[in-house]
Design an enzyme around this catalytic site. Structure first.
Site, PDB file in Angstrom:
ATOM      1  NE  ARG A   1      -4.806  -0.216   9.338  1.00 58.54           N
ATOM      2  CZ  ARG A   1      -3.449  -0.839   9.313  1.00 58.54           C
ATOM      3  NH1 ARG A   1      -3.062  -1.864   9.717  1.00 58.54           N
ATOM      4  NH2 ARG A   1      -2.628   0.196   8.759  1.00 58.54           N
TER       5      ARG A   1
ATOM      6  NE  ARG B   1       7.873  -2.600   5.933  1.00 61.74           N
ATOM      7  CZ  ARG B   1       6.486  -2.494   6.444  1.00 61.74           C
ATOM      8  NH1 ARG B   1       5.725  -1.799   5.526  1.00 61.74           N
ATOM      9  NH2 ARG B   1       5.945  -2.928   7.172  1.00 61.74           N
TER      10      ARG B   1
ATOM     11  CE  LYS C   1      -2.267  -1.001   3.950  1.00 66.23           C
ATOM     12  NZ  LYS C   1      -1.604  -2.401   4.090  1.00 66.23           N
TER      13      LYS C   1
ATOM     14  NE  ARG D   1       2.088  -5.041  11.233  1.00 65.41           N
ATOM     15  CZ  ARG D   1       3.261  -4.599  10.284  1.00 65.41           C
ATOM     16  NH1 ARG D   1       4.067  -5.294  10.451  1.00 65.41           N
ATOM     17  NH2 ARG D   1       2.882  -4.157   9.161  1.00 65.41           N
TER      18      ARG D   1
ATOM     19  NE  ARG E   1       6.385  -0.684   9.848  1.00 62.70           N
ATOM     20  CZ  ARG E   1       5.253  -0.425   9.455  1.00 62.70           C
ATOM     21  NH1 ARG E   1       5.343   0.241   8.387  1.00 62.70           N
ATOM     22  NH2 ARG E   1       4.215  -0.909   9.722  1.00 62.70           N
TER      23      ARG E   1
HETATM   24  P1  AP5 Z   1       4.791  -1.644   1.652  1.00 60.47           P
HETATM   25  O1  AP5 Z   1       4.406  -0.678   0.849  1.00 60.47           O
HETATM   26  O2  AP5 Z   1       5.599  -1.206   3.092  1.00 60.47           O
HETATM   27  O3  AP5 Z   1       3.456  -2.131   2.439  1.00 60.47           O
HETATM   28  P2  AP5 Z   1       2.094  -1.654   3.361  1.00 60.47           P
HETATM   29  O4  AP5 Z   1       1.065  -2.454   2.596  1.00 60.47           O
HETATM   30  O5  AP5 Z   1       2.359  -0.273   2.958  1.00 60.47           O
HETATM   31  O6  AP5 Z   1       2.593  -2.287   4.749  1.00 60.47           O
HETATM   32  P3  AP5 Z   1       2.661  -1.683   5.952  1.00 60.47           P
HETATM   33  O7  AP5 Z   1       3.289  -2.903   6.876  1.00 60.47           O
HETATM   34  O8  AP5 Z   1       3.059  -0.502   6.342  1.00 60.47           O
HETATM   35  O9  AP5 Z   1       0.906  -1.665   6.232  1.00 60.47           O
HETATM   36  P4  AP5 Z   1       0.303  -1.893   7.733  1.00 60.47           P
HETATM   37  O10 AP5 Z   1      -0.937  -1.635   7.031  1.00 60.47           O
HETATM   38  O11 AP5 Z   1       0.566  -3.233   8.582  1.00 60.47           O
HETATM   39  O12 AP5 Z   1       1.015  -0.878   8.499  1.00 60.47           O
HETATM   40  P5  AP5 Z   1       0.826   0.599   8.769  1.00 60.47           P
HETATM   41  O13 AP5 Z   1       2.090   1.395   8.645  1.00 60.47           O
HETATM   42  O14 AP5 Z   1      -0.433   1.035   7.982  1.00 60.47           O
HETATM   43  O15 AP5 Z   1       5.372  -2.805   1.262  1.00 60.47           O
HETATM   44  C1  AP5 Z   1       6.166  -3.912   2.182  1.00 60.47           C
HETATM   45  C2  AP5 Z   1       7.352  -4.427   1.652  1.00 60.47           C
HETATM   46  O16 AP5 Z   1       7.213  -5.205   0.269  1.00 60.47           O
HETATM   47  C3  AP5 Z   1       8.375  -3.274   1.200  1.00 60.47           C
HETATM   48  O17 AP5 Z   1       9.564  -3.793   1.592  1.00 60.47           O
HETATM   49  C4  AP5 Z   1       8.368  -3.174   0.052  1.00 60.47           C
HETATM   50  O18 AP5 Z   1       9.543  -2.557  -0.693  1.00 60.47           O
HETATM   51  C5  AP5 Z   1       7.974  -4.395  -0.669  1.00 60.47           C
HETATM   52  N1  AP5 Z   1       7.221  -4.429  -1.968  1.00 60.47           N
HETATM   53  C6  AP5 Z   1       6.046  -3.489  -2.329  1.00 60.47           C
HETATM   54  N2  AP5 Z   1       5.476  -4.144  -3.230  1.00 60.47           N
HETATM   55  C7  AP5 Z   1       6.389  -4.849  -3.843  1.00 60.47           C
HETATM   56  C8  AP5 Z   1       6.283  -5.777  -5.007  1.00 60.47           C
HETATM   57  N3  AP5 Z   1       5.031  -5.591  -6.148  1.00 60.47           N
HETATM   58  N4  AP5 Z   1       6.936  -6.664  -5.236  1.00 60.47           N
HETATM   59  C9  AP5 Z   1       7.749  -7.144  -4.214  1.00 60.47           C
HETATM   60  N5  AP5 Z   1       8.166  -6.487  -3.153  1.00 60.47           N
HETATM   61  C10 AP5 Z   1       7.153  -5.451  -2.799  1.00 60.47           C
HETATM   62  O19 AP5 Z   1       0.386   0.619  10.362  1.00 60.47           O
HETATM   63  C11 AP5 Z   1       1.267   0.281  11.388  1.00 60.47           C
HETATM   64  C12 AP5 Z   1       0.564   0.010  12.732  1.00 60.47           C
HETATM   65  O20 AP5 Z   1      -0.234   1.606  12.969  1.00 60.47           O
HETATM   66  C13 AP5 Z   1      -0.595  -0.860  12.814  1.00 60.47           C
HETATM   67  O21 AP5 Z   1      -0.055  -2.095  12.995  1.00 60.47           O
HETATM   68  C14 AP5 Z   1      -1.497  -0.370  14.025  1.00 60.47           C
HETATM   69  O22 AP5 Z   1      -0.920  -0.452  15.207  1.00 60.47           O
HETATM   70  C15 AP5 Z   1      -1.770   1.371  13.644  1.00 60.47           C
HETATM   71  N6  AP5 Z   1      -2.609   1.655  12.840  1.00 60.47           N
HETATM   72  C16 AP5 Z   1      -2.490   2.122  11.488  1.00 60.47           C
HETATM   73  N7  AP5 Z   1      -3.556   2.361  10.821  1.00 60.47           N
HETATM   74  C17 AP5 Z   1      -4.659   1.883  11.792  1.00 60.47           C
HETATM   75  C18 AP5 Z   1      -6.078   1.926  11.858  1.00 60.47           C
HETATM   76  N8  AP5 Z   1      -6.723   2.329  10.696  1.00 60.47           N
HETATM   77  N9  AP5 Z   1      -6.705   1.578  12.840  1.00 60.47           N
HETATM   78  C19 AP5 Z   1      -5.974   1.130  14.013  1.00 60.47           C
HETATM   79  N10 AP5 Z   1      -4.505   0.963  14.086  1.00 60.47           N
HETATM   80  C20 AP5 Z   1      -4.000   1.608  12.834  1.00 60.47           C
END
Ligand code: AP5
Length: 217
Positions: free
Chosen positions: A88, A127, A13, A173, A162
């Site tokens: 979410r 990552r 994402k 997660r 991270r």
């Molecule tokens: P990346 O682009 O970083 O993936 P992402 O989907 O953004 O993953 P996140 O882990 O950031 O999402 P998340 O939803 O768990 O965490 P968030 O930060 O939102 O890609 C991942 C890896 O793959 C990278 O290394 C990239 O280079 C690689 N990649 C990408 N595309 C690729 C491809 N096509 N092929 C190969 N490799 C590829 O949230 C963190 C925390 O915040 C949560 O755990 C929670 O505690 C809190 N939080 C955030 N939002 C909420 C909410 N709405 N409600 C409650 N708590 C929340």
């Protein structure tokens, strides 16, 4: 344009959102990035969310909804936004729907990359993210490496793994995603907003599929 990028942790994402905002005039709003910045600043929100982030658990609905609604109510969101990581839970989706309805605004689409759990574990274990809170650019040691190992291409700061990308936390997660977020897929499908796309392939290939969906909106 008002869009949501739904999808499991590590599905790409953040990576794709960075590319979308280079092409389409929308603001990228990642709740995860906002919370990590708040933690880095040790402000009031940061202190509240820090334990949840560390455990890979969801921040309570009231808190995350207040942060998002307050943000999308600002003038710079008038031309549109791309929500990454919100909503979410059903509670968050309903709160967002109520806010938009009250403001006479509508969602244009909910975009869902299709990626398996095993691919996610592989992506998250490699990552690396930029330590600069205003940058937070994302790389992968194998699939999307930075030009200089351990250094961000965007701002030159150090890259780290991270804290919530360690195996046990990733499993937690993913479990929470299946329990709390999967029901949103049906919720948005019933509202004819859901657009699924293949999230497997190179970053470039997946990006082209996503942009094609957005451009048909
Ligand atoms: P990346 O682009 O970083 O993936 P992402 O989907 O953004 O993953 P996140 O882990 O950031 O999402 P998340 O939803 O768990 O965490 P968030 O930060 O939102 O890609 C991942 C890896 O793959 C990278 O290394 C990239 O280079 C690689 N990649 C990408 N595309 C690729 C491809 N096509 N092929 C190969 N490799 C590829 O949230 C963190 C925390 O915040 C949560 O755990 C929670 O505690 C809190 N939080 C955030 N939002 C909420 C909410 N709405 N409600 C409650 N708590 C929340």
């Amino acid at each position: 344009m008002r869009l949501i990028l739904l999808g499991p942790p590590g599905s790409g994402k953040g990576t794709q959102a960075q590319r979308v905002v280079d092409t389409v005039s929308v603001l990228h709003l990642s709740t995860g990035a906002m919370f990590r910045q708040a933690v880095a600043e040790s402000n009031e929100v940061g202190l509240q969310v820090d334990p949840y982030l560390k455990r890979g658990e969801l921040v309570p609905d009231d808190l995350v909804t207040a942060v998002v609604v307050n943000r999308i109510d600002q003038d710079d969101c008038d031309s549109g936004f791309l929500l990454d990581g919100f909503p979410r839970t059903m509670g968050q989706a309903e709160a967002l729907g109520q806010f938009l309805e009250k403001s006479s605004k509508q969602l244009d689409g909910v975009l869902l990359p299709l990626v398996s759990d095993s691919e996610i574990v592989d992506r998250l274990s490699g990552r690396r993210v930029c330590t600069e809170p205003d940058c937070q650019k994302v790389f992968h040691i194998k699939y999307d490496p930075s030009q200089r190992e351990g250094i961000c291409d965007g701002c030159g700061n150090r890259l780290i793994q991270r804290e919530d990308d360690h195996q046990e936390t990733v499993r937690n997660r993913l479990r929470i995603y299946h329990e709390e977020t999967i029901p949103l897929i049906e919720y948005y499908r019933q509202r004819s907003l859901l657009k699924e796309f293949d999230g497997i392939g190179t970053v470039e290939q997946v990006g082209q599929r996503l942009l094609a969906l957005i451009e048909t909106k």
